[in-house]
Design a protein around this motif. Structure first.
Motif, PDB file in Angstrom:
ATOM      1  N   SER A  25       0.860  -1.193   0.000  1.00 20.27           N
ATOM      2  CA  SER A  25       0.000   0.000   0.000  1.00 20.27           C
ATOM      3  C   SER A  25       0.895   1.241   0.000  1.00 20.27           C
ATOM      4  O   SER A  25       1.056   1.900   1.038  1.00 20.27           O
ATOM      5  CB  SER A  25      -0.907   0.015   1.236  1.00 20.27           C
ATOM      6  N   PRO A  27       2.377   4.962  -0.300  1.00 21.55           N
ATOM      7  CA  PRO A  27       1.774   6.282  -0.139  1.00 21.55           C
ATOM      8  C   PRO A  27       1.604   6.955  -1.505  1.00 21.55           C
ATOM      9  O   PRO A  27       2.380   6.721  -2.426  1.00 21.55           O
ATOM     10  CB  PRO A  27       2.779   7.044   0.727  1.00 21.55           C
ATOM     11  N   SER A  28       0.601   7.784  -1.597  1.00 22.14           N
ATOM     12  CA  SER A  28       0.391   8.567  -2.817  1.00 22.14           C
ATOM     13  C   SER A  28       1.500   9.623  -2.903  1.00 22.14           C
ATOM     14  O   SER A  28       2.163   9.926  -1.905  1.00 22.14           O
ATOM     15  CB  SER A  28      -0.969   9.264  -2.744  1.00 22.14           C
ATOM     16  N   GLN A  31       0.960  12.111  -0.184  1.00 23.44           N
ATOM     17  CA  GLN A  31       1.397  11.630   1.121  1.00 23.44           C
ATOM     18  C   GLN A  31       2.921  11.617   1.212  1.00 23.44           C
ATOM     19  O   GLN A  31       3.492  11.942   2.252  1.00 23.44           O
ATOM     20  CB  GLN A  31       0.852  10.231   1.395  1.00 23.44           C
ATOM     21  N   HIS A  32       3.561  11.239   0.115  1.00 25.77           N
ATOM     22  CA  HIS A  32       5.023  11.235   0.066  1.00 25.77           C
ATOM     23  C   HIS A  32       5.557  12.636   0.346  1.00 25.77           C
ATOM     24  O   HIS A  32       6.463  12.817   1.164  1.00 25.77           O
ATOM     25  CB  HIS A  32       5.474  10.730  -1.304  1.00 25.77           C
ATOM     26  N   LEU A  35       5.151  13.455   4.025  1.00 24.28           N
ATOM     27  CA  LEU A  35       6.117  12.825   4.922  1.00 24.28           C
ATOM     28  C   LEU A  35       7.486  13.473   4.798  1.00 24.28           C
ATOM     29  O   LEU A  35       8.210  13.604   5.789  1.00 24.28           O
ATOM     30  CB  LEU A  35       6.175  11.306   4.717  1.00 24.28           C
TER      31      LEU A  35
END
Length: 126
Positions: A25, A27-28, A31-32, A35
């Protein structure tokens, strides 16, 4: 030529394609980017306008730092990009007592060449 930046200022999600290969799964890209921005330190390797590698550092700012993520796009591996990313990341926290990380056995020799030592540890992946 690869450019190494200790800042993610101005990065866009579309510059982060191709990472997290094999993750069940991943990260998009959004999201990357989050982070990277949420890390105490993030270093990116740029080939033109595209991110080809990154490393993140979390730290208490007193004694300890951790490198939770280091990734280099498959087409750029074996060219010293990962080594340079780790060296820059460690230089950002070199005043601390310890920098730690967890890694799979197949990449342990890579980190040993950079001065990391094997110790016992535990991880719980969700």
């Amino acid at each position: 030529m690869i450019d190494f930046r200790a800042s993610v200022e101005g990065l866009r999600p579309d510059q982060l394609d191709g990472f997290f290969v094999g993750w069940p799964s991943p990260p998009s890209p959004e999201q990357h980017l989050a982070l990277l921005r949420g890390s105490a330190h993030a270093v990116v390797a740029m080939d033109g306008d595209q991110v080809v590698g990154f490393v993140t550092v979390l730290t208490d700012g007193v004694l300890m730092a951790s490198i939770p993520l280091l990734e280099v796009l498959p087409g750029h591996q074996g060219r010293g990009v990962g080594r340079a990313l780790v060296e820059v990341a460690v230089s950002l926290v070199e005043e601390l007592y310890q920098v730690q990380l967890c890694c799979d056995d197949d990449v342990r020799p890579f980190y040993e060449k950079l001065g990391f030592q094997r110790v016992d540890g535990m991880v719980r992946r969700l």
